[in-house]
Write a protein that holds these residues in place. Sequence first.
Motif, mmCIF file in Angstrom:
data_model
loop_
_atom_site.group_PDB
_atom_site.id
_atom_site.type_symbol
_atom_site.label_atom_id
_atom_site.label_comp_id
_atom_site.label_asym_id
_atom_site.label_seq_id
_atom_site.Cartn_x
_atom_site.Cartn_y
_atom_site.Cartn_z
ATOM 1 N N THR A 1 0.818 -1.219 0.000
ATOM 2 C CA THR A 1 0.000 0.000 0.000
ATOM 3 C C THR A 1 0.851 1.269 0.000
ATOM 4 O O THR A 1 0.366 2.344 -0.312
ATOM 5 C CB THR A 1 -0.891 0.035 1.260
ATOM 6 O OG1 THR A 1 -0.060 0.084 2.431
ATOM 7 C CG2 THR A 1 -1.816 -1.178 1.315
ATOM 8 N N GLY A 2 2.109 1.124 0.401
ATOM 9 C CA GLY A 2 2.973 2.293 0.489
ATOM 10 C C GLY A 2 2.781 3.099 1.763
ATOM 11 O O GLY A 2 3.424 4.137 1.948
ATOM 12 N N LEU A 3 1.897 2.625 2.623
ATOM 13 C CA LEU A 3 1.660 3.325 3.889
ATOM 14 C C LEU A 3 2.738 2.964 4.899
ATOM 15 O O LEU A 3 3.154 1.810 4.991
ATOM 16 C CB LEU A 3 0.287 2.953 4.461
ATOM 17 C CG LEU A 3 -0.934 3.393 3.658
ATOM 18 C CD1 LEU A 3 -2.206 2.851 4.296
ATOM 19 C CD2 LEU A 3 -1.002 4.914 3.573
ATOM 20 N N GLU A 4 3.175 3.941 5.648
ATOM 21 C CA GLU A 4 4.169 3.712 6.687
ATOM 22 C C GLU A 4 3.451 3.616 8.031
ATOM 23 O O GLU A 4 2.734 4.534 8.433
ATOM 24 C CB GLU A 4 5.157 4.878 6.720
ATOM 25 C CG GLU A 4 6.541 4.476 7.198
ATOM 26 C CD GLU A 4 7.541 5.609 7.029
ATOM 27 O OE1 GLU A 4 7.940 6.172 8.051
ATOM 28 O OE2 GLU A 4 7.894 5.923 5.875
ATOM 29 N N VAL A 5 3.608 2.484 8.717
ATOM 30 C CA VAL A 5 2.891 2.242 9.965
ATOM 31 C C VAL A 5 3.797 2.539 11.156
ATOM 32 O O VAL A 5 4.929 2.065 11.215
ATOM 33 C CB VAL A 5 2.400 0.771 10.058
ATOM 34 C CG1 VAL A 5 1.700 0.534 11.397
ATOM 35 C CG2 VAL A 5 1.470 0.460 8.902
ATOM 36 N N GLU A 6 3.301 3.343 12.083
ATOM 37 C CA GLU A 6 4.037 3.649 13.306
ATOM 38 C C GLU A 6 3.181 3.246 14.505
ATOM 39 O O GLU A 6 2.033 3.673 14.620
ATOM 40 C CB GLU A 6 4.366 5.138 13.388
ATOM 41 C CG GLU A 6 5.140 5.513 14.643
ATOM 42 C CD GLU A 6 5.431 6.999 14.731
ATOM 43 O OE1 GLU A 6 5.954 7.444 15.769
ATOM 44 O OE2 GLU A 6 5.103 7.722 13.768
ATOM 45 N N VAL A 7 3.737 2.413 15.361
ATOM 46 C CA VAL A 7 3.024 1.978 16.559
ATOM 47 C C VAL A 7 3.430 2.883 17.718
ATOM 48 O O VAL A 7 4.605 2.986 18.054
ATOM 49 C CB VAL A 7 3.334 0.503 16.903
ATOM 50 C CG1 VAL A 7 2.585 0.080 18.169
ATOM 51 C CG2 VAL A 7 2.959 -0.404 15.739
ATOM 52 N N LEU A 8 2.446 3.537 18.317
ATOM 53 C CA LEU A 8 2.720 4.457 19.417
ATOM 54 C C LEU A 8 2.808 3.707 20.735
ATOM 55 O O LEU A 8 1.992 2.829 21.014
ATOM 56 C CB LEU A 8 1.617 5.517 19.522
ATOM 57 C CG LEU A 8 1.460 6.495 18.361
ATOM 58 C CD1 LEU A 8 0.283 7.420 18.621
ATOM 59 C CD2 LEU A 8 2.726 7.304 18.148
ATOM 60 N N SER A 9 3.786 4.057 21.546
ATOM 61 C CA SER A 9 3.835 3.528 22.903
ATOM 62 C C SER A 9 2.737 4.198 23.715
ATOM 63 O O SER A 9 2.140 5.193 23.293
ATOM 64 C CB SER A 9 5.198 3.831 23.542
ATOM 65 O OG SER A 9 5.364 5.230 23.701
ATOM 66 N N ASN A 10 2.465 3.661 24.902
ATOM 67 C CA ASN A 10 1.449 4.270 25.749
ATOM 68 C C ASN A 10 1.789 5.728 26.038
ATOM 69 O O ASN A 10 0.931 6.615 25.934
ATOM 70 C CB ASN A 10 1.322 3.502 27.075
ATOM 71 C CG ASN A 10 0.397 4.189 28.056
ATOM 72 O OD1 ASN A 10 -0.809 4.211 27.888
ATOM 73 N ND2 ASN A 10 0.965 4.781 29.098
ATOM 74 N N ALA A 11 3.051 5.994 26.403
ATOM 75 C CA ALA A 11 3.451 7.364 26.746
ATOM 76 C C ALA A 11 3.272 8.304 25.563
ATOM 77 O O ALA A 11 2.826 9.446 25.726
ATOM 78 C CB ALA A 11 4.898 7.378 27.223
ATOM 79 N N SER A 12 3.594 7.838 24.351
ATOM 80 C CA SER A 12 3.464 8.685 23.156
ATOM 81 C C SER A 12 2.000 8.958 22.837
ATOM 82 O O SER A 12 1.619 10.072 22.482
ATOM 83 C CB SER A 12 4.143 8.020 21.959
ATOM 84 O OG SER A 12 5.522 7.860 22.186
ATOM 85 N N GLN A 13 1.158 7.922 22.968
ATOM 86 C CA GLN A 13 -0.266 8.097 22.696
ATOM 87 C C GLN A 13 -0.897 9.070 23.686
ATOM 88 O O GLN A 13 -1.647 9.970 23.304
ATOM 89 C CB GLN A 13 -0.986 6.755 22.776
ATOM 90 C CG GLN A 13 -2.490 6.882 22.523
ATOM 91 C CD GLN A 13 -3.270 5.647 22.904
ATOM 92 O OE1 GLN A 13 -2.724 4.546 22.885
ATOM 93 N NE2 GLN A 13 -4.529 5.821 23.268
ATOM 94 N N ARG A 14 -0.579 8.890 24.971
ATOM 95 C CA ARG A 14 -1.157 9.779 25.982
ATOM 96 C C ARG A 14 -0.666 11.209 25.802
ATOM 97 O O ARG A 14 -1.389 12.173 26.078
ATOM 98 C CB ARG A 14 -0.799 9.283 27.382
ATOM 99 C CG ARG A 14 -1.183 7.854 27.669
ATOM 100 C CD ARG A 14 -2.675 7.607 27.626
ATOM 101 N NE ARG A 14 -2.979 6.230 27.996
ATOM 102 C CZ ARG A 14 -4.194 5.766 28.249
ATOM 103 N NH1 ARG A 14 -5.238 6.552 28.146
ATOM 104 N NH2 ARG A 14 -4.371 4.496 28.590
ATOM 105 N N PHE A 15 0.563 11.370 25.316
ATOM 106 C CA PHE A 15 1.097 12.709 25.074
ATOM 107 C C PHE A 15 0.333 13.384 23.937
ATOM 108 O O PHE A 15 0.077 14.587 23.977
ATOM 109 C CB PHE A 15 2.584 12.622 24.748
ATOM 110 C CG PHE A 15 3.315 13.930 24.885
ATOM 111 C CD1 PHE A 15 3.239 14.669 26.048
ATOM 112 C CD2 PHE A 15 4.104 14.420 23.852
ATOM 113 C CE1 PHE A 15 3.923 15.873 26.191
ATOM 114 C CE2 PHE A 15 4.787 15.615 23.980
ATOM 115 C CZ PHE A 15 4.692 16.346 25.155
ATOM 116 N N MET A 16 -0.052 12.588 22.928
ATOM 117 C CA MET A 16 -0.876 13.121 21.842
ATOM 118 C C MET A 16 -2.228 13.575 22.380
ATOM 119 O O MET A 16 -2.749 14.635 21.999
ATOM 120 C CB MET A 16 -1.077 12.053 20.770
ATOM 121 C CG MET A 16 0.147 11.715 19.975
ATOM 122 S SD MET A 16 0.545 12.989 18.768
ATOM 123 C CE MET A 16 1.772 12.116 17.801
#
Length: 395
Positions: A1-16
């Motif tokens: 698909t050409g999509l780049e997948v990034e998995v967020l850690s808990n800390a990164s998600q909560r920071f968002m």
Amino acid sequence: TGLEVEVLSNASQRFMDYKSIASRENEFNRIIQKGTAIVDVGGGSIQISLFDKDRLVASQNMKIGNLRLRERMMNEGVSLKHYETLLTEVVKNEFLSYKKLYLKDRVISNLIVVGDHIGDAVHKNVMTRADFLNFYDDMIYRSDEDAAGRCEVPEDVISVLRPSLVVYRCFLEAADVENIWMPGLHLTDGMAYEYAQQNRLLKLGHDFDEDILAAARNAAKRYQCSKSHIKVCEDLAVGIFDKIKKSQGFDDRDRLLLRIAVILHGCGKFISLSNAGESAYHIIMAMDIIGLSEEEKYNTVPLEGYDKIGSSRMTKENYLTIAKLTAILGVVNSLDRSHKQKTKEAKQILHENELVIQLYSDEDLSLEKKEFAKKAEFFEEVFSIRPVLRQKKMM
């Protein structure tokens, strides 16, 4: 698909999520002037972030998310009548430990609620404590069908909303909150805000790096690190970093990681004086520092923290970053080896491949000079810059 997948850690998600709230700058900055808590309820866990005088002071993750609690009650096969009682017992037990560790005598006047559906169910963004408790009492014992009709939401939402309400109520009781704000924002709002921040499309009114540093300082305080020693080391480290930044390809994020490494470098002694490095590794990796990814936390641990636990997770990039931060930390730590803050002022001067560190002090620096000589070798090996220590007497 050409999509780049990034998995967020808990800390990164909560920071968002946190950034999504901060995007409402006027309301957010006004609310956090007083003691404030953000309670972010997810499916598997909740994140509680505490603010005091507009600075983030602590953030902690707890495994009591709404889906996890719902599944637990379903497995127990409890009736609706006992549902709230059992849920309250589970959640209150978790909050009891949290209150002892983080709330203590802290006054929390405001609660910012982050979570799916809560805003849709109450049809308002701001509630007083009394308003919320009235809504809670009206909703908690209703059947899913009846509650869905009352709130004008799909029926499957209620089974997720009910455990969230119990979490919010238990926190209200633990912290004696007066007002509740439900901004109705989501992760995507935080992602958009970060994109605008990175591309300088918005002028930011809140310093998120200072929040991360404030959380690190509070962690250092909890582990009884020397505040005066940290202050001296941090000032020296930032001075050295700024002098070699351009030649070493450092960026502002590296500067932040260095400051965190300096702030937390002594936390391992709280657990073990003989294995302080290893203990520091375990403490830092177990911390919830929202805004830092797992890899960034990994980079803030000095190299000696990996001596016994090994470095199987360490990539070449990790090693280079850790080595550079460790080299700077080693030098600045040696300059206050006695922990007596003998230096009143310092100046760094870079001449080609020589970094002169000029200390202004009338004290005997024999111990510091001896320790500096040991650390200077590793610094030169890493940066190809020879650090030189010079003392100038205060007149």
